[in-house]
Design a protein around this motif. Structure first.
Motif, short mmCIF file in Angstrom:
data_model
loop_
_atom_site.label_atom_id
_atom_site.label_comp_id
_atom_site.label_asym_id
_atom_site.label_seq_id
_atom_site.Cartn_x
_atom_site.Cartn_y
_atom_site.Cartn_z
N LYS A 4 0.84 -1.19 0.00
CA LYS A 4 0.00 0.00 0.00
C LYS A 4 0.87 1.24 0.00
CE LYS A 4 -3.89 -1.42 2.17
NZ LYS A 4 -4.59 -1.78 3.40
N ASP A 5 0.64 2.13 -0.95
CA ASP A 5 1.39 3.39 -0.99
C ASP A 5 0.54 4.51 -0.45
OD1 ASP A 5 4.05 3.27 -2.04
OD2 ASP A 5 3.16 2.46 -3.88
N ILE A 6 1.05 5.22 0.53
CA ILE A 6 0.36 6.41 0.99
C ILE A 6 1.24 7.57 0.56
CG2 ILE A 6 -0.64 7.61 2.97
CD1 ILE A 6 -0.87 4.89 4.34
N PRO A 7 0.87 8.26 -0.51
CA PRO A 7 1.79 9.23 -1.13
C PRO A 7 2.30 10.25 -0.12
CG PRO A 7 -0.16 8.92 -2.50
CD PRO A 7 -0.41 8.19 -1.21
N ARG A 38 4.20 6.92 3.48
CA ARG A 38 5.02 5.71 3.50
C ARG A 38 4.41 4.62 2.64
NH1 ARG A 38 6.84 4.32 8.10
NH2 ARG A 38 6.37 6.25 9.18
N ARG A 39 5.23 3.61 2.38
CA ARG A 39 4.75 2.43 1.69
C ARG A 39 4.69 1.28 2.68
NH1 ARG A 39 7.67 0.29 -3.68
NH2 ARG A 39 6.49 2.06 -4.49
N TYR A 40 3.49 0.72 2.83
CA TYR A 40 3.33 -0.45 3.70
C TYR A 40 3.48 -1.73 2.87
CZ TYR A 40 1.44 2.19 7.67
OH TYR A 40 1.28 3.03 8.74
N VAL A 41 4.41 -2.55 3.29
CA VAL A 41 4.55 -3.88 2.69
C VAL A 41 3.99 -4.85 3.73
CG1 VAL A 41 6.21 -5.64 1.97
CG2 VAL A 41 6.56 -3.23 1.31
N CYS A 42 2.86 -5.50 3.41
CA CYS A 42 2.22 -6.36 4.41
C CYS A 42 2.67 -7.80 4.23
CB CYS A 42 0.70 -6.29 4.29
SG CYS A 42 0.09 -4.60 4.52
N VAL A 43 2.98 -8.45 5.36
CA VAL A 43 3.43 -9.84 5.31
C VAL A 43 2.41 -10.73 6.03
CG1 VAL A 43 5.87 -9.26 5.10
CG2 VAL A 43 4.86 -9.57 7.38
N HIS A 57 16.08 0.87 -4.82
CA HIS A 57 15.84 0.63 -3.39
C HIS A 57 14.87 1.69 -2.86
CE1 HIS A 57 19.01 -2.23 -3.64
NE2 HIS A 57 19.02 -2.46 -2.34
N ALA A 58 14.07 1.31 -1.90
CA ALA A 58 13.16 2.29 -1.28
C ALA A 58 13.03 1.98 0.20
CB ALA A 58 11.79 2.21 -1.95
#
Ligand code: LLP
Length: 441
Positions: free
Chosen positions: A310-313, A316-321, A352-353
């Motif tokens: 999920k990108d919240i401009p 942050r970018r949430y990478v869910c596991v 990279h981010a």
């Protein structure tokens, strides 16, 4: 070094632990998965024993099972010549059922129940570490009824403030653990223990906290323990044959953390004990240390599969596991920091981010790592979190009725499933009300 000693990348960029590609493990056993590297475990257990043997004439290394306890680990601890510290009837039961010699088990805890103490006596544990006055009376009664004698240590509160998270401090004056020296409480306990025929007081114990990366608080604690021992000798003529400054040595979680090597810790603790023994006029008693985290922590790696991103401009970018606080509550509970790496590929050549690794549970606080730099991650990728061997599975829950992860041990290119993943039917195992079998599962 935050990764297990066998960690490498193969030619295609895959992460390999114990000679086994992590992606194969994930495919075979599913995710979230906890992978333990046996070489790292053995190396650390041996390093502890050898370092203390080198620096001290009579040392005892007691693995603190609360960090992670499972039957598969027991032979390994036994072979390394370690003792085992348990803190509950459950840990005691598992250890003895798993074949660990009861005479090398030390029973800890600040509120052991009468049932737990009776079990300890029945199973024949090596030592009980007495924490409070209530326990002395319970043990007086239990040993009298059974006509047995028990080796005990007294846990004292040394009043030492170690630099660690508030929730992990155990040796400060305001603590529920042990009896305070400075108020005379510890001395009163010694006096009472002496009068109980079934209790043999072997010495004094203190544990000041966990994830402590400097040796100075241990040196202070050791000196306080010996000073107290000298006072007890002068008052009651008791000479201790054991002194224990507990566990608590740190491990690195991120690459810039102090490396917290075992050798300098052992040298410092042993040196402090020899010095204090001489200063207070004792022959060196048995020196007992109780590492938990620093034996199992670096051996374990948690492996998750990435799902939603999920990108919240501008935010942050949430990478869910597919795991999170149910298998690792340490980040939300202590603000613990971890690092992570892509496991199924190295992401070479990719941008990279900085991203945030979030779990799948219904809490905003269910974040495993806030702000970690990774190559571009896609759904289906595998993420590996190192230094996950201690206090993750041990504190795992079924929150949201999560299934607790499977555990595999890897060595020399082979993997063994040592704990299976929980199944949906395990969730029903304790239900008393009959549940109709509607799903056919
Ligand atoms: N001995 C005693 C009496 C203890 O209470 C403990 C840990 C140890 C030894 C082992 O300490 P270690 O070497 O593992 O630091 N859940 C927290 C840590 C709690 C430690 C409790 N006592 C965490 O995840 O950071």
């Amino acid at each position: 070094m935050v990764w297990p000693v066998t960690t490498e990348r193969d030619g295609s960029g895959q992460l390999i632990i114990g000679g086994v590609p992590v992606s194969h493990l994930a495919d075979e056993y599913g995710t979230p998965l906890y992978v333990y590297d046996e070489a790292t475990l053995r190396q650390r257990a041996d390093a502890y024993r050898q370092a203390f043997e080198r620096h001290y004439p009579r040392a005892r290394v007691v693995y603190a099972g609360k960090a992670y306890l499972a039957t598969w680990l027991l032979p390994l601890l036994d072979e390394a010549g370690l003792w085992l510290d348990v803190v509950s009837g459950g840990e005691l039961y598992l250890a003895v059922r798993g074949g660990f010699p009861a005479e090398r088990i030390v029973f800890h805890g600040n509120n052991k129940t009468p049932e737990e103490l009776a079990l300890a006596l029945e199973l024949g544990v090596g030592e009980v570490v007495i924490d409070n006055h209530y326990e002395i009376e319970l043990l007086a009664q239990l040993t009298a009824e059974r006509q047995v004698a028990l080796d005990v240590l007294l846990r004292v509160n040394p009043g030492v403030d170690a630099h660690t998270h508030e929730y992990r401090k155990t040796g400060i004056v305001d603590s529920k653990f042990g009896l305070l020296i400075q108020s005379g409480d510890a001395a009163r306990a010694v006096e009472r223990i002496r009068a109980v025929p079934g209790l043999r007081l072997r010495g004094y114990h203190a544990h000041i906290g966990s994830q402590i990366a400097e040796t100075e608080p241990f040196a202070t604690t050791i000196n306080v323990l010996f000073a107290f021992a000298a006072e007890m000798r002068d008052r009651f003529g008791i000479v201790p044959d054991q002194i224990s400054p507990g566990g608590g040595w740190a491990i690195p979680y991120e690459s810039d953390d102090p490396d917290a090597a075992i050798e300098p810790y052992a040298a410092a603790v042993a040196g402090s004990a020899l010095q204090a023994a001489e200063r207070w006029g004792f022959d060196p008693p048995v020196l007992t240390v109780e590492p938990g985290r620093s034996i199992v922590g670096p051996a374990g790696v948690a492996v998750y599969r990435v799902g939603a991103i999920k990108d919240i401009p501008g935010v942050r970018r949430y990478v869910c596991v597919d795991g999170g606080m149910a298998d690792n509550i340490r980040p939300p509970l202590y603000g613990a920091r971890y690092t992570a790496a892509l496991a199924n590929r190295d992401g070479a050549g990719s941008d990279h981010a900085v991203v945030t690794i979030a779990g799948k549970y219904c809490e905003s606080g269910d974040v495993l790592i806030r702000d970690v730099e990774l190559p571009t991650v896609e759904p289906g990728d595998l993420l590996a979190l190192p230094a996950a061997g201690a206090y993750c599975l041990a504190m795992a829950s079924n929150y949201n009725l999560a299934l607790r992860p499977a555990v595999v041990a890897v060595a020399d290119g082979r993997a063994r499933l040592v704990q299976r993943r929980e199944r949906y039917e395990d969730l029903l195992a304790r239900e008393v009300v009959v549940v109709p079998n509607q799903t056919g599962e």
